[in-house]
Write an enzyme that holds these catalytic residues in place. Structure first.
Site, PDB file in Angstrom:
ATOM      1  N   LYS A   1      -4.275   1.831   3.692  1.00 46.71           N
ATOM      2  CA  LYS A   1      -4.965   1.437   2.471  1.00 46.71           C
ATOM      3  C   LYS A   1      -5.224  -0.063   2.549  1.00 46.71           C
ATOM      4  O   LYS A   1      -4.287  -0.864   2.621  1.00 46.71           O
ATOM      5  CB  LYS A   1      -4.128   1.749   1.228  1.00 46.71           C
ATOM      6  CG  LYS A   1      -4.793   1.254  -0.056  1.00 46.71           C
ATOM      7  CD  LYS A   1      -3.855   1.286  -1.248  1.00 46.71           C
ATOM      8  CE  LYS A   1      -4.475   0.561  -2.433  1.00 46.71           C
ATOM      9  NZ  LYS A   1      -3.539   0.419  -3.577  1.00 46.71           N
TER      10      LYS A   1
ATOM     11  N   ALA B   1      -5.750   2.357  -9.359  1.00 47.54           N
ATOM     12  CA  ALA B   1      -5.399   1.300 -10.305  1.00 47.54           C
ATOM     13  C   ALA B   1      -5.917   1.574 -11.712  1.00 47.54           C
ATOM     14  O   ALA B   1      -7.056   1.994 -11.905  1.00 47.54           O
ATOM     15  CB  ALA B   1      -5.898  -0.063  -9.848  1.00 47.54           C
ATOM     16  N   GLY B   2      -5.046   1.308 -12.689  1.00 47.87           N
ATOM     17  CA  GLY B   2      -5.431   1.338 -14.094  1.00 47.87           C
ATOM     18  C   GLY B   2      -5.034   2.569 -14.873  1.00 47.87           C
ATOM     19  O   GLY B   2      -5.127   2.589 -16.103  1.00 47.87           O
TER      20      GLY B   2
ATOM     21  N   ASN C   1       0.960   4.006  -9.213  1.00 48.20           N
ATOM     22  CA  ASN C   1       2.350   3.591  -9.036  1.00 48.20           C
ATOM     23  C   ASN C   1       2.972   3.221 -10.372  1.00 48.20           C
ATOM     24  O   ASN C   1       3.869   3.891 -10.872  1.00 48.20           O
ATOM     25  CB  ASN C   1       2.426   2.437  -8.049  1.00 48.20           C
ATOM     26  CG  ASN C   1       3.860   2.030  -7.703  1.00 48.20           C
ATOM     27  OD1 ASN C   1       4.071   1.131  -6.912  1.00 48.20           O
ATOM     28  ND2 ASN C   1       4.858   2.666  -8.264  1.00 48.20           N
ATOM     29  N   THR C   2       2.459   2.144 -10.997  1.00 42.43           N
ATOM     30  CA  THR C   2       3.056   1.639 -12.229  1.00 42.43           C
ATOM     31  C   THR C   2       3.098   2.684 -13.336  1.00 42.43           C
ATOM     32  O   THR C   2       4.067   2.744 -14.095  1.00 42.43           O
ATOM     33  CB  THR C   2       2.276   0.406 -12.717  1.00 42.43           C
ATOM     34  OG1 THR C   2       2.224  -0.565 -11.673  1.00 42.43           O
ATOM     35  CG2 THR C   2       2.939  -0.208 -13.935  1.00 42.43           C
TER      36      THR C   2
END
Length: 270
Positions: A108, A195-196, A217-218
């Site tokens: 990535k 992301a997001g 992830n988050t």
């Protein structure tokens, strides 16, 4: 119904650069409170692809009790990433290191523009992608939700494109579904939202648009209950994919009766 679901899982597979997956949820390994929570969440997610930050983990620690040891033991496909890189040179060196130590050419690519927004540096990303593809890497680049950039990355030979839904770690969900739709209409390689994402409905929305997968992830690691959120994200991705394949009804301004009225009130109204 179980038979149909199993059949769909066996036939609706995601192919990226020679790799074939039945799970369309890609997950990261950062921000968990400890290794045991990480392991439990990864297993509950049902993901097959796990991305690891080459610059933030000890690549030499791959024995029993280590994260890399666990990932290899359970058959996860490793996706080394270049998180923390701000230049094409740094990103290329990081990918070369991953290939040398992990034996992985499946990477990535992430080249950031600044530490505040963590938006990608498009120019540096394109340059790094050009070099890595030429060196035989299977490149999955994190990029903006710009259809022109996505097409350029595809033309360079990237195996997929990974546009952001919103800033990294923001949890804002899909901010610009229209750009994602244009990207899907512009490129032929898989589109993985990166992301997001904040919750399972965000993942479902991305998949309902036709995106081929979601990386997060988050959203999982930062949840109050990461293991439960990992399960929810798995279901959100699966439901969104099935809804896309099923084909939603057309949006209409006015109501349409669910049941036909002809013949119901007698012959004179038929």
């Amino acid at each position: 119904m179980t038979g149909f679901t199993d059949q769909l899982a066996n036939t609706d597979q995601l192919v990226i650069g020679g790799h074939t997956f039945h799970s369309r949820l890609f997950v990261g390994t950062g921000k968990y409170k400890d290794l045991e929570e990480t392991k439990a969440a990864l297993l509950e997610s049902g993901a097959q692809v796990v991305t690891v930050a080459v610059r933030r983990i000890d690549l030499s620690a791959s024995g029993a009790g280590s994260l890399l040891g666990f990932l290899r033991e359970h058959g996860f496909t490793l996706l080394p990433n270049t998180a923390g890189c701000y230049t094409a040179d740094d990103a290329v060196r990081t990918c070369r290191l991953a290939r040398e130590i992990l034996g992985e050419s499946f990477v990535k690519l992430e080249v950031l523009g600044d530490p505040k927004t963590l938006f990608p540096d498009v120019v540096q990303t394109l340059e790094a992608a050009r070099i890595l593809v030429k060196e035989g890497f299977t490149v999955l680049p994190y990029t903006s939700d710009d259809p022109i950039t996505a097409k350029k990355l595809e033309d360079l030979g990237c195996a997929a494109v990974m546009p952001l839904a919103a800033p990294i770690g923001s949890g804002l969900g899909v901010r610009n579904p229209y750009n994602l739709e244009i990207i899907l209409d512009t490129v032929k390689v898989p589109v993985i939202v990166d992301a997001g994402v904040g919750t399972a409905s965000d993942a479902a929305i991305a998949m309902e648009l036709g995106c081929h997968g979601v990386l997060m992830n988050t959203a999982i690691a930062g949840a109050k209950n990461p293991v439960l959120m990992a399960r929810a994200m798995r279901k959100g991705v699966e439901c969104g994919r099935e809804a896309f394949l099923a084909g939603r009804i057309e949006r209409k301004l006015y109501a349409t009766a669910s049941s036909p009225l002809a013949g119901v009130l007698g012959s004179k109204h038929s």
